[in-house]
Design an enzyme around this catalytic site. Structure first.
Site, PDB file in Angstrom:
ATOM      1  N   HIS A 133      32.723  51.882 -16.875  1.00  0.00           N
ATOM      2  CA  HIS A 133      32.046  52.439 -15.695  1.00  0.00           C
ATOM      3  C   HIS A 133      33.072  52.863 -14.668  1.00  0.00           C
ATOM      4  O   HIS A 133      34.057  52.166 -14.435  1.00  0.00           O
ATOM      5  CB  HIS A 133      31.056  51.445 -15.091  1.00  0.00           C
ATOM      6  CG  HIS A 133      31.616  50.082 -14.860  1.00  0.00           C
ATOM      7  ND1 HIS A 133      31.808  49.170 -15.875  1.00  0.00           N
ATOM      8  CD2 HIS A 133      32.083  49.498 -13.745  1.00  0.00           C
ATOM      9  CE1 HIS A 133      32.345  48.075 -15.385  1.00  0.00           C
ATOM     10  NE2 HIS A 133      32.526  48.243 -14.083  1.00  0.00           N
ATOM     11  N   HIS A 184      33.741  53.602 -10.817  1.00  0.00           N
ATOM     12  CA  HIS A 184      33.213  53.334  -9.475  1.00  0.00           C
ATOM     13  C   HIS A 184      33.451  54.542  -8.572  1.00  0.00           C
ATOM     14  O   HIS A 184      34.540  55.122  -8.577  1.00  0.00           O
ATOM     15  CB  HIS A 184      33.939  52.152  -8.831  1.00  0.00           C
ATOM     16  CG  HIS A 184      33.686  50.823  -9.464  1.00  0.00           C
ATOM     17  ND1 HIS A 184      32.860  49.873  -8.912  1.00  0.00           N
ATOM     18  CD2 HIS A 184      34.165  50.259 -10.600  1.00  0.00           C
ATOM     19  CE1 HIS A 184      32.849  48.788  -9.661  1.00  0.00           C
ATOM     20  NE2 HIS A 184      33.643  48.995 -10.707  1.00  0.00           N
TER      21      HIS A 184
HETATM   22  P1  AMP Z   1      33.485  45.743 -12.590  1.00  0.00           P
HETATM   23  O1  AMP Z   1      34.062  44.611 -11.812  1.00  0.00           O
HETATM   24  O2  AMP Z   1      34.354  46.983 -12.525  1.00  0.00           O
HETATM   25  O3  AMP Z   1      33.118  45.356 -14.005  1.00  0.00           O
HETATM   26  O4  AMP Z   1      32.185  46.161 -11.813  1.00  0.00           O
HETATM   27  C1  AMP Z   1      30.903  45.864 -12.250  1.00  0.00           C
HETATM   28  C2  AMP Z   1      29.985  46.366 -11.170  1.00  0.00           C
HETATM   29  O5  AMP Z   1      28.677  46.406 -11.686  1.00  0.00           O
HETATM   30  C3  AMP Z   1      29.950  45.434  -9.939  1.00  0.00           C
HETATM   31  O6  AMP Z   1      30.325  46.192  -8.789  1.00  0.00           O
HETATM   32  C4  AMP Z   1      28.512  44.973  -9.895  1.00  0.00           C
HETATM   33  O7  AMP Z   1      28.001  44.847  -8.588  1.00  0.00           O
HETATM   34  C5  AMP Z   1      27.792  46.071 -10.657  1.00  0.00           C
HETATM   35  N1  AMP Z   1      26.540  45.653 -11.292  1.00  0.00           N
HETATM   36  C6  AMP Z   1      26.350  44.603 -12.129  1.00  0.00           C
HETATM   37  N2  AMP Z   1      25.070  44.550 -12.532  1.00  0.00           N
HETATM   38  C7  AMP Z   1      24.448  45.610 -11.955  1.00  0.00           C
HETATM   39  C8  AMP Z   1      23.109  46.094 -11.988  1.00  0.00           C
HETATM   40  N3  AMP Z   1      22.138  45.490 -12.696  1.00  0.00           N
HETATM   41  N4  AMP Z   1      22.810  47.210 -11.283  1.00  0.00           N
HETATM   42  C9  AMP Z   1      23.780  47.835 -10.556  1.00  0.00           C
HETATM   43  N5  AMP Z   1      25.056  47.426 -10.503  1.00  0.00           N
HETATM   44  C10 AMP Z   1      25.386  46.329 -11.177  1.00  0.00           C
END
Ligand code: AMP
Ligand code: ZN
Length: 143
Positions: A102, A104
């Site tokens: 993903h 950001h």
């Molecule tokens: P990372 O640390 O790069 O793996 O970021 C994962 C991101 O996914 C975090 O910023 C979380 O807040 C976000 N996240 C996790 N679950 C969800 C969800 N169900 N809907 C939207 N964002 C999510």
């Protein structure tokens, strides 16, 4: 790679759990991060389950990077942000929590208190720097 059962983003892509989307096409979905650093913080997710962006297909990678500035520009217009960070945490040591690639998009505002800083390091010599660059060059595959 097909969607997997225990992945929260695969579940979002299959509409098994809700998300608040801002953009979708045949290759990617972008939705608002549920725990944003700033309001408007969004994630672009490929419609293919890969833990690492190093194994993700070029078509997905290209679409993610093509869409990112356009979505970021829309987020800026909607939130009156003055800038944005694009970042991708790859691997748990890099802060990756969700094991599905993903990107950001984080809108930024003056004095928003978001900290993305680290102290810089210094190469021992120019030679050490060029040696490392050479080592990297020799290991780049199929760009
Ligand atoms: P990372 O640390 O790069 O793996 O970021 C994962 C991101 O996914 C975090 O910023 C979380 O807040 C976000 N996240 C996790 N679950 C969800 C969800 N169900 N809907 C939207 N964002 C999510
Ligand atoms: Zn997944």
């Amino acid at each position: 790679m097909p969607y997997v059962d225990d992945c929260v983003f695969c579940k979002i892509l299959q509409k098994q759990i809700p998300s608040v989307s801002v953009y979708e096409d045949e290759l990617i979905l972008a939705f608002l991060d549920i725990a944003p650093f700033n309001f408007g913080h969004a994630l672009i997710v490929p419609k293919d389950h890969h833990h690492s962006c190093t194994t993700l297909g070029d078509d997905y990678l290209a679409r993610m990077m093509q869409a990112a500035p356009r979505i970021a520009a829309a987020i800026m217009r909607a939130t009156e942000a003055e800038g944005f960070n694009l970042f991708l945490n790859n691997g748990s040591v890099a802060g990756q929590v969700v094991p599905h690639v993903h990107l950001h998009i984080l809108p930024r505002f003056a004095n928003d208190g978001v900290l993305m800083t680290a102290s810089t390091r210094k190469y021992d010599s120019t030679q050490a720097m060029t040696d490392l660059a050479e080592k990297i060059k020799q290991r780049i595959t199929h760009v």
